[in-house]
Design a protein around this motif. Structure first.
Motif, PDB file in Angstrom:
ATOM      1  N   HIS A 101       0.800  -1.225   0.000  1.00 51.90           N
ATOM      2  CA  HIS A 101       0.000   0.000   0.000  1.00 51.90           C
ATOM      3  C   HIS A 101       0.835   1.279   0.000  1.00 51.90           C
ATOM      4  CE1 HIS A 101      -3.655  -2.282   0.451  1.00 51.90           C
ATOM      5  NE2 HIS A 101      -3.114  -2.954   1.455  1.00 51.90           N
ATOM      6  N   GLY A 102       2.150   1.129   0.107  1.00 56.78           N
ATOM      7  CA  GLY A 102       3.007   2.311   0.133  1.00 56.78           C
ATOM      8  C   GLY A 102       2.870   3.107   1.423  1.00 56.78           C
ATOM      9  N   THR A 103       2.646   2.404   2.520  1.00 56.14           N
ATOM     10  CA  THR A 103       2.508   3.050   3.825  1.00 56.14           C
ATOM     11  C   THR A 103       3.891   3.330   4.387  1.00 56.14           C
ATOM     12  OG1 THR A 103       0.488   1.779   4.195  1.00 56.14           O
ATOM     13  CG2 THR A 103       1.462   2.846   6.123  1.00 56.14           C
ATOM     14  N   VAL A 104       4.248   4.582   4.493  1.00 54.67           N
ATOM     15  CA  VAL A 104       5.536   5.103   4.991  1.00 54.67           C
ATOM     16  C   VAL A 104       6.764   4.609   4.228  1.00 54.67           C
ATOM     17  CG1 VAL A 104       4.632   5.536   7.308  1.00 54.67           C
ATOM     18  CG2 VAL A 104       6.000   3.493   6.923  1.00 54.67           C
ATOM     19  N   VAL A 105       6.556   3.823   3.204  1.00 48.58           N
ATOM     20  CA  VAL A 105       7.634   3.376   2.315  1.00 48.58           C
ATOM     21  C   VAL A 105       7.126   3.487   0.884  1.00 48.58           C
ATOM     22  CG1 VAL A 105       8.759   1.788   3.921  1.00 48.58           C
ATOM     23  CG2 VAL A 105       6.927   0.948   2.475  1.00 48.58           C
ATOM     24  N   LYS A 106       8.043   3.510  -0.051  1.00 45.68           N
ATOM     25  CA  LYS A 106       7.650   3.549  -1.454  1.00 45.68           C
ATOM     26  C   LYS A 106       6.901   2.258  -1.794  1.00 45.68           C
ATOM     27  CE  LYS A 106       9.441   4.175  -6.088  1.00 45.68           C
ATOM     28  NZ  LYS A 106      10.608   4.327  -6.944  1.00 45.68           N
ATOM     29  N   LYS A 107       5.778   2.401  -2.473  1.00 46.01           N
ATOM     30  CA  LYS A 107       4.992   1.238  -2.883  1.00 46.01           C
ATOM     31  C   LYS A 107       5.858   0.329  -3.738  1.00 46.01           C
ATOM     32  CE  LYS A 107       0.519   0.057  -4.825  1.00 46.01           C
ATOM     33  NZ  LYS A 107      -0.762   0.572  -5.294  1.00 46.01           N
ATOM     34  N   ASP A 108       5.862  -0.947  -3.400  1.00 44.64           N
ATOM     35  CA  ASP A 108       6.717  -1.911  -4.093  1.00 44.64           C
ATOM     36  C   ASP A 108       6.047  -3.274  -4.047  1.00 44.64           C
ATOM     37  OD1 ASP A 108       8.704  -3.739  -4.877  1.00 44.64           O
ATOM     38  OD2 ASP A 108      10.315  -2.531  -3.981  1.00 44.64           O
ATOM     39  N   GLU A 109       5.305  -3.589  -5.103  1.00 47.82           N
ATOM     40  CA  GLU A 109       4.547  -4.853  -5.166  1.00 47.82           C
ATOM     41  C   GLU A 109       5.469  -6.068  -5.066  1.00 47.82           C
ATOM     42  OE1 GLU A 109       1.135  -5.445  -5.551  1.00 47.82           O
ATOM     43  OE2 GLU A 109       0.625  -3.327  -5.448  1.00 47.82           O
ATOM     44  N   LYS A 110       6.651  -5.973  -5.699  1.00 45.17           N
ATOM     45  CA  LYS A 110       7.589  -7.101  -5.666  1.00 45.17           C
ATOM     46  C   LYS A 110       8.058  -7.359  -4.240  1.00 45.17           C
ATOM     47  CE  LYS A 110      11.863  -8.855  -7.580  1.00 45.17           C
ATOM     48  NZ  LYS A 110      13.094  -8.563  -8.297  1.00 45.17           N
ATOM     49  N   LYS A 111       8.461  -6.292  -3.563  1.00 49.91           N
ATOM     50  CA  LYS A 111       8.951  -6.428  -2.193  1.00 49.91           C
ATOM     51  C   LYS A 111       7.814  -6.892  -1.263  1.00 49.91           C
ATOM     52  CE  LYS A 111      12.624  -4.345   0.272  1.00 49.91           C
ATOM     53  NZ  LYS A 111      13.589  -3.294   0.336  1.00 49.91           N
ATOM     54  N   ALA A 112       6.605  -6.479  -1.563  1.00 50.13           N
ATOM     55  CA  ALA A 112       5.458  -6.871  -0.753  1.00 50.13           C
ATOM     56  C   ALA A 112       5.266  -8.378  -0.754  1.00 50.13           C
ATOM     57  CB  ALA A 112       4.193  -6.190  -1.259  1.00 50.13           C
ATOM     58  N   CYS A 113       5.673  -9.018  -1.829  1.00 50.47           N
ATOM     59  CA  CYS A 113       5.476 -10.475  -1.964  1.00 50.47           C
ATOM     60  C   CYS A 113       6.665 -11.303  -1.515  1.00 50.47           C
ATOM     61  CB  CYS A 113       5.122 -10.809  -3.413  1.00 50.47           C
ATOM     62  SG  CYS A 113       3.553 -10.116  -3.929  1.00 50.47           S
ATOM     63  N   GLU A 114       7.759 -10.662  -1.153  1.00 53.55           N
ATOM     64  CA  GLU A 114       8.961 -11.416  -0.763  1.00 53.55           C
ATOM     65  C   GLU A 114       8.786 -12.107   0.567  1.00 53.55           C
ATOM     66  OE1 GLU A 114      12.284  -8.730  -0.878  1.00 53.55           O
ATOM     67  OE2 GLU A 114      12.335  -8.759  -3.052  1.00 53.55           O
TER      68      GLU A 114
END
Length: 114
Positions: A101-114
């Protein structure tokens, strides 16, 4: 829970992180003691500062929700990160949500799934 409270309180006063964590749970739930979210937060913080991963994750929840402390998603992220680095799955999931969701960090779908 009253007996457990007394034992945890004694050990927590001597600096045992696991006892501080467990005493924090009792305060957060009101088991064996009057419910006190601020006191629970303080105990989780003491344990987290000693490297207790579960307490670190709990601090993330507290900061994320504003439970016992002023809501601060940046601090929540930092504590989730510490806990996640020690293998706490709930913290890893919450970091993923922050990245998604890009909460306090840059939105990153790839990193979200790691």
């Amino acid at each position: 829970y009253v007996a457990a409270f007394k034992l945890y309180e004694s050990a927590a006063a001597r600096g045992y992180a696991d006892a501080q964590l467990n005493l924090g749970y009792l305060y957060s739930t009101g088991r064996g003691v009057e419910k006190d979210q601020k006191k629970a937060f303080e105990l989780f913080k003491k344990a987290a500062d000693q490297g207790n991963a579960i307490a670190q994750s709990n601090l993330g929840f507290c900061y994320n929700d504003g439970t016992g402390v002023k809501k601060d998603e940046k601090k929540a992220f930092e504590w989730y990160q510490k806990a996640a680095n020690q293998g706490i799955v709930d913290a890893q999931v919450n970091l993923g949500v922050y990245y998604k969701h890009g909460t306090v960090v840059k939105k990153d779908e790839k990193k979200a799934c790691e």
